[in-house]
Design a protein around this motif. Sequence first.
Motif, PDB file in Angstrom:
ATOM      1  N   VAL A  28       0.816  -1.220   0.000  1.00  0.00           N
ATOM      2  CA  VAL A  28       0.000   0.000   0.000  1.00  0.00           C
ATOM      3  C   VAL A  28       0.848   1.268   0.000  1.00  0.00           C
ATOM      4  O   VAL A  28       0.615   2.175  -0.813  1.00  0.00           O
ATOM      5  CB  VAL A  28      -1.029  -0.027   1.149  1.00  0.00           C
ATOM      6  N   PRO A  29       1.872   1.416   0.868  1.00  0.00           N
ATOM      7  CA  PRO A  29       2.678   2.651   0.811  1.00  0.00           C
ATOM      8  C   PRO A  29       3.376   2.862  -0.524  1.00  0.00           C
ATOM      9  O   PRO A  29       3.449   3.984  -1.019  1.00  0.00           O
ATOM     10  CB  PRO A  29       3.693   2.461   1.939  1.00  0.00           C
ATOM     11  N   SER A  30       3.886   1.775  -1.115  1.00  0.00           N
ATOM     12  CA  SER A  30       4.557   1.951  -2.403  1.00  0.00           C
ATOM     13  C   SER A  30       3.557   2.312  -3.494  1.00  0.00           C
ATOM     14  O   SER A  30       3.877   3.081  -4.404  1.00  0.00           O
ATOM     15  CB  SER A  30       5.354   0.700  -2.778  1.00  0.00           C
ATOM     16  N   LEU A  32       0.842   4.135  -3.056  1.00  0.00           N
ATOM     17  CA  LEU A  32       0.540   5.554  -2.857  1.00  0.00           C
ATOM     18  C   LEU A  32       1.659   6.420  -3.423  1.00  0.00           C
ATOM     19  O   LEU A  32       1.415   7.491  -3.977  1.00  0.00           O
ATOM     20  CB  LEU A  32       0.318   5.847  -1.377  1.00  0.00           C
ATOM     21  N   ASN A  33       2.895   5.961  -3.281  1.00  0.00           N
ATOM     22  CA  ASN A  33       4.030   6.682  -3.830  1.00  0.00           C
ATOM     23  C   ASN A  33       3.941   6.732  -5.359  1.00  0.00           C
ATOM     24  O   ASN A  33       4.221   7.762  -5.971  1.00  0.00           O
ATOM     25  CB  ASN A  33       5.317   5.999  -3.379  1.00  0.00           C
ATOM     26  N   VAL A  35       1.226   6.663  -7.125  1.00  0.00           N
ATOM     27  CA  VAL A  35       0.139   7.589  -7.465  1.00  0.00           C
ATOM     28  C   VAL A  35       0.643   9.024  -7.431  1.00  0.00           C
ATOM     29  O   VAL A  35       0.371   9.819  -8.331  1.00  0.00           O
ATOM     30  CB  VAL A  35      -1.066   7.377  -6.525  1.00  0.00           C
ATOM     31  N   LYS A  36       1.417   9.373  -6.399  1.00  0.00           N
ATOM     32  CA  LYS A  36       1.962  10.739  -6.318  1.00  0.00           C
ATOM     33  C   LYS A  36       2.929  11.022  -7.463  1.00  0.00           C
ATOM     34  O   LYS A  36       2.912  12.104  -8.043  1.00  0.00           O
ATOM     35  CB  LYS A  36       2.665  10.956  -4.972  1.00  0.00           C
TER      36      LYS A  36
END
Length: 168
Positions: A28-30, A32-33, A35-36
Motif C-alpha cells: 500500500v505505501p509503495s 501511494l508513492n 500515485v503521487k
Amino acid sequence: MKKSQKGFTLVELVVVIAIIGVLAAILVPSMLNYVKKSRLKSANSNAKTAYNAIAEYVADEVTQGSVQASVISGMAGSSYDAKSSGSGVQDVVYDALADNGDEAGLVYIGAAKINGSSSFFVQWAKTADDTLFGQYPEQYDWDNFDDSTTFGSDVAPGSSFTATTPSE
C-alpha cells in the motif's frame, strides 16, 4: 460411519489472513508513492503544454510588433483558470488545457531570468491550494520534490533560473 469434513481449519484461515495483511502493509505505501509520482508527471506535462501555448502567444505578439519583455511583464505574476475561456493569455491557456475538462486546473505564469534574458516559467496545479504542482521549464523531479513549496510563488528546487518580479 464417520462423516468426512471438507474445508479449511481455523488455523489455516488465520495464516492466510496474516499473509495478506503483511503483503498489504508492504504494497500500500509503495502504491501511494506511485500515485503521487504519476500526479507529478501529469502536472509537469500540463505545465509544459501551457508553456508551449504561451510561448507561441508571446512569439505572435512579438511578430506583431510588441516588445517581448513588455508582453511577459503584462502576464507574469498572474494565475489563469484553464476551465474558462476569455481573451488574450486566458484564451490561450483555455485552448491548451480545456480538453482536460474539470481537471484543466490553474496556470501560474512567473517572470524569470533564463540565461540572462527576460523570460517566463509556467506552473500548473489542479487547485490553488494543491501542494503537488508541475513547472516548466525545469520540471519538478520526484527526487527533489518538496511539499513545502507553494504554487505561484516558489520555483522548483534545483532550477537553474531565478524568478524575478515582472518589471525586471
